[in-house]
Design a protein around this motif. Structure first.
Motif, PDB file in Angstrom:
ATOM      1  N   THR A  42       0.817  -1.219   0.000  1.00 47.15           N
ATOM      2  CA  THR A  42       0.000   0.000   0.000  1.00 47.15           C
ATOM      3  C   THR A  42       0.848   1.266   0.000  1.00 47.15           C
ATOM      4  OG1 THR A  42      -0.181   0.031   2.404  1.00 47.15           O
ATOM      5  CG2 THR A  42      -1.870  -1.180   1.196  1.00 47.15           C
ATOM      6  N   ASN A  43       2.046   1.197   0.570  1.00 45.04           N
ATOM      7  CA  ASN A  43       2.941   2.356   0.584  1.00 45.04           C
ATOM      8  C   ASN A  43       4.364   1.938   0.207  1.00 45.04           C
ATOM      9  OD1 ASN A  43       0.734   3.768   1.815  1.00 45.04           O
ATOM     10  ND2 ASN A  43       2.230   5.213   2.682  1.00 45.04           N
ATOM     11  N   LEU A  44       4.935   2.663  -0.731  1.00 46.19           N
ATOM     12  CA  LEU A  44       6.364   2.604  -1.022  1.00 46.19           C
ATOM     13  C   LEU A  44       6.749   4.065  -1.238  1.00 46.19           C
ATOM     14  CD1 LEU A  44       8.950   0.998  -1.605  1.00 46.19           C
ATOM     15  CD2 LEU A  44       8.235   0.880  -3.997  1.00 46.19           C
ATOM     16  N   LYS A  45       7.081   4.715  -0.124  1.00 49.65           N
ATOM     17  CA  LYS A  45       7.123   6.175  -0.111  1.00 49.65           C
ATOM     18  C   LYS A  45       8.541   6.707   0.115  1.00 49.65           C
ATOM     19  CE  LYS A  45       3.788   8.330   2.053  1.00 49.65           C
ATOM     20  NZ  LYS A  45       2.954   8.912   3.139  1.00 49.65           N
ATOM     21  N   ASN A  46       8.846   7.744  -0.643  1.00 50.27           N
ATOM     22  CA  ASN A  46      10.023   8.546  -0.362  1.00 50.27           C
ATOM     23  C   ASN A  46       9.659   9.463   0.806  1.00 50.27           C
ATOM     24  OD1 ASN A  46      11.999  10.613  -0.304  1.00 50.27           O
ATOM     25  ND2 ASN A  46      12.393  10.405  -2.495  1.00 50.27           N
ATOM     26  N   ALA A  47      10.187   9.156   1.970  1.00 49.53           N
ATOM     27  CA  ALA A  47       9.792   9.891   3.176  1.00 49.53           C
ATOM     28  C   ALA A  47      10.271  11.342   3.149  1.00 49.53           C
ATOM     29  CB  ALA A  47      10.346   9.183   4.418  1.00 49.53           C
ATOM     30  N   GLN A  48      11.263  11.627   2.314  1.00 53.61           N
ATOM     31  CA  GLN A  48      11.779  12.997   2.252  1.00 53.61           C
ATOM     32  C   GLN A  48      10.928  13.897   1.371  1.00 53.61           C
ATOM     33  OE1 GLN A  48      15.814  12.121   0.964  1.00 53.61           O
ATOM     34  NE2 GLN A  48      16.559  12.170   3.067  1.00 53.61           N
ATOM     35  N   THR A  49      10.287  13.304   0.351  1.00 51.63           N
ATOM     36  CA  THR A  49       9.469  14.112  -0.555  1.00 51.63           C
ATOM     37  C   THR A  49       7.981  13.840  -0.411  1.00 51.63           C
ATOM     38  OG1 THR A  49       9.507  12.496  -2.373  1.00 51.63           O
ATOM     39  CG2 THR A  49      11.360  14.043  -2.224  1.00 51.63           C
ATOM     40  N   GLY A  50       7.610  12.719   0.224  1.00 47.42           N
ATOM     41  CA  GLY A  50       6.206  12.346   0.359  1.00 47.42           C
ATOM     42  C   GLY A  50       5.664  11.587  -0.838  1.00 47.42           C
ATOM     43  N   ARG A  51       6.491  11.285  -1.804  1.00 43.91           N
ATOM     44  CA  ARG A  51       6.030  10.587  -3.016  1.00 43.91           C
ATOM     45  C   ARG A  51       5.791   9.122  -2.722  1.00 43.91           C
ATOM     46  NH1 ARG A  51       4.185  12.585  -7.417  1.00 43.91           N
ATOM     47  NH2 ARG A  51       5.990  14.008  -7.573  1.00 43.91           N
ATOM     48  N   LYS A  57      -1.507  -2.915  -4.451  1.00 51.63           N
ATOM     49  CA  LYS A  57      -1.626  -4.098  -5.310  1.00 51.63           C
ATOM     50  C   LYS A  57      -0.729  -5.233  -4.804  1.00 51.63           C
ATOM     51  CE  LYS A  57      -4.278  -2.381  -8.682  1.00 51.63           C
ATOM     52  NZ  LYS A  57      -5.498  -3.004  -9.218  1.00 51.63           N
ATOM     53  N   PRO A  58      -0.956  -6.478  -5.295  1.00 52.11           N
ATOM     54  CA  PRO A  58      -0.111  -7.612  -4.912  1.00 52.11           C
ATOM     55  C   PRO A  58       1.337  -7.430  -5.354  1.00 52.11           C
ATOM     56  CG  PRO A  58      -2.185  -8.384  -5.854  1.00 52.11           C
ATOM     57  CD  PRO A  58      -2.130  -6.900  -6.089  1.00 52.11           C
ATOM     58  N   ARG A  68       0.756 -31.537 -17.739  1.00 48.75           N
ATOM     59  CA  ARG A  68      -0.349 -31.158 -18.619  1.00 48.75           C
ATOM     60  C   ARG A  68      -0.052 -29.892 -19.416  1.00 48.75           C
ATOM     61  NH1 ARG A  68      -2.576 -32.205 -13.740  1.00 48.75           N
ATOM     62  NH2 ARG A  68      -3.041 -29.999 -13.354  1.00 48.75           N
ATOM     63  N   ARG A  69       0.565 -28.884 -18.767  1.00 49.87           N
ATOM     64  CA  ARG A  69       0.830 -27.627 -19.461  1.00 49.87           C
ATOM     65  C   ARG A  69       1.981 -26.880 -18.796  1.00 49.87           C
ATOM     66  NH1 ARG A  69      -3.019 -22.523 -18.697  1.00 49.87           N
ATOM     67  NH2 ARG A  69      -0.986 -21.564 -19.121  1.00 49.87           N
ATOM     68  N   LYS A  70       2.502 -25.939 -19.554  1.00 50.79           N
ATOM     69  CA  LYS A  70       3.542 -25.055 -19.044  1.00 50.79           C
ATOM     70  C   LYS A  70       2.917 -23.715 -18.663  1.00 50.79           C
ATOM     71  CE  LYS A  70       7.050 -27.131 -22.060  1.00 50.79           C
ATOM     72  NZ  LYS A  70       8.082 -26.894 -23.119  1.00 50.79           N
ATOM     73  N   ASP A  71       3.667 -22.949 -17.884  1.00 47.01           N
ATOM     74  CA  ASP A  71       3.261 -21.592 -17.506  1.00 47.01           C
ATOM     75  C   ASP A  71       1.898 -21.552 -16.815  1.00 47.01           C
ATOM     76  OD1 ASP A  71       5.426 -20.038 -18.019  1.00 47.01           O
ATOM     77  OD2 ASP A  71       4.533 -18.872 -19.630  1.00 47.01           O
ATOM     78  N   ASN A  72       1.708 -22.444 -15.855  1.00 48.48           N
ATOM     79  CA  ASN A  72       0.537 -22.330 -14.989  1.00 48.48           C
ATOM     80  C   ASN A  72       0.735 -21.108 -14.101  1.00 48.48           C
ATOM     81  OD1 ASN A  72      -1.038 -25.050 -15.370  1.00 48.48           O
ATOM     82  ND2 ASN A  72       1.133 -25.612 -15.244  1.00 48.48           N
ATOM     83  N   GLU A  73      -0.177 -20.153 -14.159  1.00 50.02           N
ATOM     84  CA  GLU A  73       0.001 -18.881 -13.482  1.00 50.02           C
ATOM     85  C   GLU A  73      -0.691 -18.882 -12.127  1.00 50.02           C
ATOM     86  OE1 GLU A  73      -0.073 -14.382 -15.033  1.00 50.02           O
ATOM     87  OE2 GLU A  73      -2.062 -15.302 -14.979  1.00 50.02           O
ATOM     88  N   VAL A  74       0.079 -18.577 -11.092  1.00 49.89           N
ATOM     89  CA  VAL A  74      -0.443 -18.440  -9.732  1.00 49.89           C
ATOM     90  C   VAL A  74      -0.450 -16.959  -9.388  1.00 49.89           C
ATOM     91  CG1 VAL A  74      -0.116 -19.011  -7.313  1.00 49.89           C
ATOM     92  CG2 VAL A  74       0.482 -20.689  -9.074  1.00 49.89           C
ATOM     93  N   LEU A  75      -1.606 -16.450  -8.966  1.00 51.49           N
ATOM     94  CA  LEU A  75      -1.762 -15.035  -8.654  1.00 51.49           C
ATOM     95  C   LEU A  75      -1.883 -14.830  -7.144  1.00 51.49           C
ATOM     96  CD1 LEU A  75      -4.328 -14.059 -11.422  1.00 51.49           C
ATOM     97  CD2 LEU A  75      -1.838 -13.801 -11.476  1.00 51.49           C
ATOM     98  N   ALA A  76      -1.266 -13.786  -6.657  1.00 50.05           N
ATOM     99  CA  ALA A  76      -1.310 -13.498  -5.226  1.00 50.05           C
ATOM    100  C   ALA A  76      -2.735 -13.273  -4.737  1.00 50.05           C
ATOM    101  CB  ALA A  76      -0.449 -12.271  -4.921  1.00 50.05           C
ATOM    102  N   LYS A  77      -3.586 -12.675  -5.564  1.00 50.96           N
ATOM    103  CA  LYS A  77      -4.949 -12.347  -5.137  1.00 50.96           C
ATOM    104  C   LYS A  77      -5.787 -13.580  -4.856  1.00 50.96           C
ATOM    105  CE  LYS A  77      -7.038 -11.903  -9.763  1.00 50.96           C
ATOM    106  NZ  LYS A  77      -8.037 -12.989  -9.567  1.00 50.96           N
ATOM    107  N   ASP A  78      -5.372 -14.751  -5.386  1.00 54.23           N
ATOM    108  CA  ASP A  78      -6.109 -15.997  -5.158  1.00 54.23           C
ATOM    109  C   ASP A  78      -5.619 -16.733  -3.915  1.00 54.23           C
ATOM    110  OD1 ASP A  78      -7.541 -15.533  -7.493  1.00 54.23           O
ATOM    111  OD2 ASP A  78      -6.108 -16.630  -8.738  1.00 54.23           O
TER     112      ASP A  78
END
Length: 718
Positions: A42-51, A57-58, A68-78
């Motif tokens: 939720t935060n990745l902030k430059n504490a000196q500038t407030g940016r 997001k995940p 069976r297949r390649k590139d089975n995708e695992v998502l953080a939201k699941d």
């Protein structure tokens, strides 16, 4: 009311104990990081500038293969983690992994810690799911990255490139993919990799750079694994790809029962100019950097002529007897005493590797030795060419001497091949008649023996340098087919660096004044050699009518990054092949401290066939000789400590001991005036110039007038 107060107090008490905490915070005077209870950033902030660059997001994504297949995708939201904070560390733990409606026996632990000026993202995964292999972990990710308008994309492609609009560049890059290659219905991607085949990144970092702040991504990985620099656009709404995601991709290839971990990846919101990204990266590099000092003649080398004696299709462009005569004389006419010699062997350039046999029709080894000796009289140096990686499939070495056993193989066991074809006066050779090469397995002791054999031959000839072509960048992986799933090597660039180090030690025992040079740029390999044949100079211009419009020429190329980060590396320009746009391009090499690669008509002629280039480079090299202690032997410090008025002039600084030089030039306006401030603690000493320029020295500054293509070197001393 009292009941409400009591409930509120109980809630706060439980939250304090960690029973119901919905966010976890790491903070110092530079950076603030907040992770929510779902493991989102939720935060990745430059504490000196407030940016704040994050948007809740995940921070990860995972891919695995099964039968069976390649590139089975695992998502953080699941997936639902447990999140806790332990002092200066946030731990996100997934005991099992869900993919859609299925659970697989894989676990993932993510650890986030705050250091003085960067955030470290560590990971550990374990594969307990039978008949699978975890191929890829994308982590950390800054999804829907909140970039301000002034932030540009900086990557280290061939030493550095800058793109004004990151999203526009990702879209443009995606449009160049071959048909059917990317899954563009989900995201648009810009593929950039460090340490892998075709990977052109010189260093394992990238950044979004603003005027006074930015966001740095560094994979500080001393295992030198192949690393994807993740740049994607996801759709914020249907059909509109406008959400930027940035991060790192690693390739665990973890089979059933295996555990893999990595603590190399860092992100840093920073304050200041792009130079801070170099300082962050170099601070880490210094933990493993051991660059040997180059021979003095290499340090003083202003550049080289590059010639092909005999070409792939059989044309002899320069007979052996030209080397110590015409080639030497023409080079000396412009102040160059060094020549990089391709195609000297009987098979010709890009033919018959690694059978480097002298042409008997031209007198063989004896004539080569004499010509090298003649060229190197009075301080000359011959750089003797070999391919460091290619094996000609038509050669006796490949067909009869076991060369076919020293090759890289792909995921099916087939050879990895390369093909090169050059055009002669006709079109058939360049269109159809390619030469096919197998790619050597450079880890194999028998191939290393061949590389040492090449060095011995060059030493026997008396050459001052052995040049190994194509040895500076990553390589195709060699696949292990003995496991349930094929597994590739992902540490090729690190091994290449070790091989080059072994070669240098081998040569040093015989003659420490003999240098090693390579083509292509990576910090891991650059550490082990004495000079690099670079990939580009100042040729690519985005506004090709800049001169007619009086505009400052714009380019994506930004070799400034590598030169500033690794000022001790001796690096050439490239691509000045004719007599056009000479002043601007040559001035660029002085400005950035590059050596000149003189490759007239693609190494088929000498500089006396481009008379304007010959005349101008002569003047420039006289200037380099005059200020050799600064322009060649000094440390490139880019624009640090340089203050001047206006934006139409380019200026760079070089330091050596108690003296410093500032180089100024411009190539687009009839005349430009600037006021250069004398660096603090210094006084004006002297100046030199090429082209039309005037200077007036005052007590605290210097007034300079530069006409078009004018170049001035102003020297100060403490």
């Amino acid at each position: 009311m009292n009941c409400l107060k009591l409930l509120s107090a109980l809630f706060l008490f439980h939250s304090f104990l960690g029973f119901s905490q919905n966010s976890f915070t790491l903070k110092n005077d530079k950076i603030e990081v907040i992770i929510d209870e779902k493991g989102n950033l939720t935060n990745l902030k430059n504490a000196q500038t407030g940016r704040n660059y994050a948007s809740g997001k995940p921070i990860w994504r995972l891919y695995f293969d099964n039968k069976r297949r390649k590139d089975n995708e695992v998502l953080a939201k699941d997936n639902t983690p447990t999140v806790k904070q332990d002092g200066n560390q946030i731990i996100i733990r997934y005991e099992t992994i869900n993919i859609k409606n299925e659970t697989v026996k894989m676990s993932l632990i993510l650890k986030i810690s705050l250091e003085e000026n960067q955030v470290r993202f560590a990971s550990e995964l374990k594969n307990n799911e039978a008949h699978t292999v975890i191929r890829e972990l994308q982590y950390p990710l800054v999804a829907h990255c909140q970039l301000p308008d002034d932030h540009q994309l900086l990557n280290t492609h061939w030493g550095g490139q800058v793109y004004k609009d990151p999203k526009k560049q990702i879209r443009a890059f995606n449009a160049t993919y071959p048909p059917y290659y990317p899954p563009s219905q989900y995201f648009l991607q810009m593929d950039t990799k460090f340490g892998d085949a075709g990977a052109s990144l010189a260093s394992n970092c990238f950044a979004f750079i603003g005027t006074n702040e930015g966001l740095y991504f560094g994979s500080h990985d001393d295992a030198f694994q192949a690393t994807g620099h993740g740049l994607r656009l996801y759709p914020g709404k249907k059909f509109v790809f406008d959400e930027l995601e940035a991060g790192f991709y690693k390739y665990p290839n973890a089979l059933y029962g295996e555990t893999w971990s990595c603590d190399a990846n860092v992100i840093a919101p920073y304050s200041g100019t792009w130079h801070q990204t170099s300082k962050l990266y170099r601070t880490w590099v210094n933990t493993w950097w051991k660059h040997r000092e180059e021979p003095q003649w290499v340090k003083e080398m202003k550049g080289w002529q590059r010639i092909i004696m005999k070409h792939q299709y059989g044309e002899v462009l320069f007979p052996y007897t030209d080397l110590g005569t015409r080639v030497k004389t023409v080079g000396e006419s412009v102040g160059l005493k060094t020549t990089l010699v391709h195609g000297w062997h009987n098979g010709g350039h890009d033919n018959d590797y690694p059978n480097y046999i002298a042409d008997p029709a031209q007198g063989g080894d004896a004539v080569i030795k004499k010509q090298i000796a003649d060229f190197q009289k009075d301080g000359g140096a011959v750089l003797w060419y070999y391919s460091g990686r290619l094996i000609d499939k038509a050669s006796d070495f490949y067909r009869k001497k076991g060369g076919d056993k020293l090759v890289i193989r792909d995921n099916t066991g087939s050879e990895v091949n390369d093909a090169y074809r050059f055009r002669g006066p006709g079109t058939f050779t360049g269109s159809f008649d390619s030469r096919t090469f197998a790619v050597s397995e450079f880890r194999n002791p028998l191939w290393i023996k061949e590389l040492k054999k090449m060095a011995d031959q060059a030493l026997n000839y008396g050459a001052k340098s052995i040049f190994y072509d194509q040895m500076g960048s990553g390589e195709q992986p060699n696949w292990d087919l003995t496991k349930e799933f094929p597994v590739p090597t992902v540490k090729t660039i690190g091994v290449k660096g070790k091989v080059l180090g072994e070669l240098h030690e081998y040569i040093d025992k015989k003659d420490k004044n003999v240098a090693i040079g390579i083509e292509l740029l990576s910090d891991v390999t650059a550490m082990q050699v004495d000079y690099i044949h670079g990939r580009y100079g100042a040729t690519e211009v985005l506004n090709p009518d800049w001169e007619a419009k009086g505009e400052k020429p714009r380019t994506t190329n930004f070799i400034d990054w590598f030169r500033y980060t690794f000022p001790e590396i001796i690096l050439s320009d490239r691509d000045i092949r004719d007599d056009t746009d000479i002043e601007r391009r040559v001035n660029h090499t002085v400005l950035k401290g590059l050596r000149n690669d003189v490759e007239i008509y693609r190494c088929r002629a000498l500089i006396d066939e481009t008379p304007h280039y010959q005349e101008y480079l002569t003047q420039i090299n006289q200037l380099k000789d005059r200020f050799k202690d600064l322009l060649l032997l000094g440390k490139y410090v880019d624009t640090e400590g340089v203050e001047y008025t206006g934006t139409d002039i380019e200026a760079r600084r070089f330091d050596n001991g108690n003296r410093t030089a500032i180089v100024l030039t411009q190539s687009h306006l009839p005349s430009v005036n600037t006021t250069l401030k004398i660096p603090q603690g210094y006084t004006f000493y002297e100046f030199g110039k090429v082209g039309d320029a005037e200077i007036k020295v005052n007590k605290e500054d210097i007034q300079i007038n530069l006409n078009k293509h004018g170049l001035v070197v102003v020297v100060f001393r403490k």
